[in-house]
Design a protein around this motif. Sequence first.
Motif, PDB file in Angstrom:
ATOM      1  N   TYR B  37      27.744  49.856  48.190  1.00 47.47           N
ATOM      2  CA  TYR B  37      27.386  49.185  46.957  1.00 47.47           C
ATOM      3  C   TYR B  37      27.252  47.693  47.227  1.00 47.47           C
ATOM      4  O   TYR B  37      27.943  47.120  48.067  1.00 47.47           O
ATOM      5  CB  TYR B  37      28.461  49.406  45.877  1.00 47.47           C
ATOM      6  N   GLN B  39      27.281  43.886  45.334  1.00 47.47           N
ATOM      7  CA  GLN B  39      27.691  43.151  44.138  1.00 47.47           C
ATOM      8  C   GLN B  39      27.306  41.689  44.318  1.00 47.47           C
ATOM      9  O   GLN B  39      28.034  40.908  44.915  1.00 47.47           O
ATOM     10  CB  GLN B  39      29.198  43.288  43.896  1.00 47.47           C
ATOM     11  N   GLN B  44      26.187  42.730  38.262  1.00 44.24           N
ATOM     12  CA  GLN B  44      26.848  44.019  38.356  1.00 44.24           C
ATOM     13  C   GLN B  44      26.555  44.739  39.650  1.00 44.24           C
ATOM     14  O   GLN B  44      25.589  44.464  40.349  1.00 44.24           O
ATOM     15  CB  GLN B  44      26.495  44.895  37.162  1.00 44.24           C
ATOM     16  N   MET B  45      27.439  45.653  39.967  1.00 45.88           N
ATOM     17  CA  MET B  45      27.388  46.396  41.195  1.00 45.88           C
ATOM     18  C   MET B  45      26.244  47.408  41.155  1.00 45.88           C
ATOM     19  O   MET B  45      26.052  48.094  40.145  1.00 45.88           O
ATOM     20  CB  MET B  45      28.711  47.126  41.385  1.00 45.88           C
ATOM     21  N   LEU B  47      24.087  50.488  43.572  1.00 47.20           N
ATOM     22  CA  LEU B  47      24.122  51.346  44.752  1.00 47.20           C
ATOM     23  C   LEU B  47      23.015  50.952  45.723  1.00 47.20           C
ATOM     24  O   LEU B  47      21.865  50.788  45.327  1.00 47.20           O
ATOM     25  CB  LEU B  47      23.956  52.811  44.346  1.00 47.20           C
TER      26      LEU B  47
END
Lengths: 113, 115
Positions: B37, B39, B44-45, B47
Amino acid sequence: DTGVSQNPRHKITKRGQNVTFRCDPISEHNRLYWYRQTLGQGPEFLTYFQNEAQLEKSRLLSDRFSAERPKGSFSTLEIQRTEQGDSAMYLCASSFTLSGEQYFGPGTRLTVT
Amino acid sequence: AQTVTQSQPEMSVQEAETVTLSCTYDTSESDYYLFWYKQPPSRQMILVIRQEAYKQQNATENRFSVNFQKAAKSFSLKISDSQLGDAAMYFCARYGSSNTGKLIFGQGTTLQVKP
């Protein structure tokens, strides 16, 4: 915007106060997760819902923490009697399948003074 | 313990060059999923890439690829042709041993991309 949303984005509270955060997952996702992330660390799992059922809780989730997901839609995370150690980013994520991608919200940053 | 370890707190790469981020994990399961992931700062994180353990072929997504060594429990991320927008914190993660799909994350690697 059809992504995961979280409110509020920031919360400053005094020690001992109660706070509640809300997460709105992607509408067709029946799985919802809460994580906590402290500065410079990876997120840590707090709890998981499948529809309205809370199926797993981490030991990190003390009895001051409670989460709900009424009707299997949005979820709330409440922290009672906040402590300075509760200061963190609280992340919500949702997914459609068990092994599917988890989509994360922007998080709620909690500061306890 | 079900742990994920990222031993590189910070990495830097020159724009257009290649960088590899390391990750090792612990599991007693034979079938599982691994993830990277991203960030970005104050965002926001998202994929980046995922790998299913039963697949021997390494996953690739455009400029991102993994080197999955199941026996060594190693899962590194290679970013080719690095771009300024790749600057972020990168987390390696795997599913926990329960059937809930909860993610167990590593400590993260901060990637700096130099112009």
